[in-house]
Design an enzyme around this catalytic site. Structure first.
Site, short mmCIF file in Angstrom:
data_model
loop_
_atom_site.label_atom_id
_atom_site.label_comp_id
_atom_site.label_asym_id
_atom_site.label_seq_id
_atom_site.Cartn_x
_atom_site.Cartn_y
_atom_site.Cartn_z
N LYS A 1 44.70 52.26 45.47
CA LYS A 1 44.15 51.50 46.61
C LYS A 1 44.95 51.93 47.84
CE LYS A 1 42.33 46.82 46.88
NZ LYS A 1 40.94 47.06 47.09
C1 LIG Z 1 36.93 50.84 46.29
C2 LIG Z 1 37.09 49.68 45.37
N1 LIG Z 1 36.60 49.76 44.13
C3 LIG Z 1 36.72 48.74 43.26
C4 LIG Z 1 37.35 47.56 43.60
C5 LIG Z 1 37.50 46.47 42.61
O1 LIG Z 1 38.83 46.40 42.15
P1 LIG Z 1 39.46 45.04 41.67
O2 LIG Z 1 38.56 44.52 40.61
O3 LIG Z 1 40.79 45.42 41.12
O4 LIG Z 1 39.53 44.14 42.82
C6 LIG Z 1 37.91 47.44 44.88
C7 LIG Z 1 38.65 46.26 45.33
O5 LIG Z 1 38.30 45.17 45.38
C8 LIG Z 1 37.75 48.52 45.78
O6 LIG Z 1 38.25 48.44 47.02
#
Ligand SMILES: Cc1ncc(COP(=O)(O)O)c(C=O)c1O
Length: 329
Positions: free
Chosen positions: A157
Site C-alpha cells: 500500500k
Molecule cells: C488498491 C486496493 N486494493 C485492495 C484493497 C483492500 O485491502 P484491505 O482489505 O486490506 O483493506 C485496498 C484497500 O482498502 C486498496 O487500496
C-alpha cells in the site's frame, strides 16, 4: 469531513492541529510513503468499539515499508497499541476509520529511497460507507491499467501508486459509474480502485491470485475464509479474463473501505438478474456480524478498544443521557 481531534505523531498523541509537515517533505513530493486503512465497528449491545484485524493490517504496513527500505521503530504490536490509545482518546461510540501513514519526512530535494528518515502518523475519524450503493453498484472496466509490480510494487500500500487508483476512480465516476474494475498489464482483472474483486460463476467464487498485481487485501483473506468455512462455497484463486465478468452470476468488491459491495451491473450489462445475488447477500450479513464481534469464533479478529472501566463509564454516561432525555424531552 470533520477533522480528527488527535494524531499520533512523532511518537506520541498530540492535538491534530500540531501534526504538521513542511511543503518540502519527501513523502509529499515523491509519494515515498506507505499507509493502511483499518475500520473500527461500534457494537451497541456491548457498548464496545471493535477494531478489525489491526495486527494483520500493521503486518502488511510493515511489509510495504520494507519494500521502500524503511525501518520503523514500532512493530505490529507496538503500532496496534499506539493506534488503540489514539482511538480510545477520540472516544468514538460509532463506526470509525483509522489511517496510518509512514513517510519519508526529510525536507529535501532528490528522488531516492536511501539516506532518508521515516515518520509515522496515525489519525482516526468517524466513518460510514465508502461506496453509497453497497447492495447494487454499477462498475466499468477502466481504461487505466493497474500499476505493475515491476513499476511500483502492487502488493504494497504505497502512497505514490494511489495516483493509479485515483485516475481509475475519477474516470469511472465522471462517466456515471460507481466504481472501476482495473485490468493489469496482461489484460487480466486485477481489482477495483481501492478494493479486491471476486466473481461468482456456477456456484464457484473466483478471485485473482496475489501474483496478478493486486494489493494483498486483509478483507480478501477474511472473505475467502468465510466463504469456504462458513458458507461452504469453493473459492479458486486464478487469473480472470475480462469477458468472464460479463457472463458471471455475481461479482463483488471487498476491502476495508468498501466492505462488501455487490456489483449488479458492469458496463450497462446486468450481473445475473441485475439484483444482489444470494452469495453476496449471505456474505454481507456474515461479514457485518463478524466485524461487529457478534460471532464468537471470529472474536480474535476484533480488538476491543475500551477496557472494563471505560466500558462501565461509557455505559453509565449513556444511561445518564437517556435518563436526562426522559426528564427533559
Ligand atoms: C488498491 C486496493 N486494493 C485492495 C484493497 C483492500 O485491502 P484491505 O482489505 O486490506 O483493506 C485496498 C484497500 O482498502 C486498496 O487500496
Amino acid at each position: 469531513m470533520a477533522l480528527p481531534r488527535y494524531a499520533f505523531f512523532q511518537g506520541r498523541v498530540v492535538p491534530y492541529s500540531e501534526a504538521h509537515v513542511g511543503v518540502l517533505t519527501h513523502g509529499l513530493n515523491y509519494g515515498t510513503g506507505v499507509f493502511s486503512g483499518i475500520r473500527g465497528y461500534w457494537n451497541d449491545d456491548e457498548k464496545q468499539l471493535f477494531v478489525f484485524r489491526p495486527e494483520d493490517h500493521y503486518k502488511r504496513f510493515l511489509e510495504s515499508a520494507r519494500m521502500l527500505g524503511m525501518t520503523l521503530p514500532l512493530d505490529a504490536r507496538g503500532l496496534t497499541g499506539a493506534m488503540m490509545d489514539l482511538v480510545r482518546q477520540e472516544g468514538f461510540r460509532e463506526d470509525c476509520y483509522v489511517r496510518s501513514l509512514a513517510f519519508y519526512a526529510d525536507e529535501t530535494v532528490g528522488v531516492r529511497l536511501h539516506d532518508l528518515t521515516p515518520e509515522t502518523a496515525i489519525v482516526a475519524l468517524p466513518y460510514g460507507r465508502y461506496i453509497e450503493k453497497e447492495e447494487g453498484a454499477h462498475a466499468t472496466i477502466s481504461s487505466w491499467r493497474r500499476v505493475d509490480d515491476n513499476a511500483i510494487p502492487a502488493r504494497g500500500k504505497i502512497v505514490g501508486s494511489y495516483v493509479n487508483s485515483a485516475l481509475a476512480k475519477t474516470e469511472a465516476m465522471r462517466s456515471g459509474f460507481d466504481e472501476a474494475i482495473v485490468l493489469n498489464g496482461d489484460g487480466h482483472v486485477a481489482e477495483g480502485s481501492a478494493a479486491n474483486f471476486l466473481l461468482v460463476r456456477n456456484g464457484v467464487v473466483l478471485t485473482p491470485p496475489i501474483t496478478d498485481n493486486i494489493l494483498e487485501g486483509i478483507t480478501r483473506r477474511t472473505v475467502i475464509d468465510l466463504l469456504r468455512d462458513e458458507l461452504g462455497i469453493p473459492v479458486v484463486e486464478r487469473s480472470i479474463d475480462r469477458s468472464e465478468i460479463y457472463v458471471a452470476d455475481e461479482a463483488m468488491f471487498v476491502g476495508t473501505g468498501v466492505q462488501i459491495v455487490a456489483i449488479t451491473r458492469v458496463d450497462h450489462r446486468p450481473m445475473g438478474n441485475g439484483r444482489i445475488g444470494p452469495i453476496a447477500a449471505a456474505l454481507r450479513k456474515l461479514y457485518f456480524d463478524v466485524v461487529r464481534g457478534r460471532r464468537p469464533e471470529y472474536r480474535h479478529w476484533c480488538a476491543p478498544v475500551y477496557t472494563g472501566a471505560e466500558e462501565t463509564a461509557a455505559r453509565n454516561r449513556e444511561e445518564a443521557q437517556r435518563a436526562a432525555a426522559v426528564a427533559h424531552p
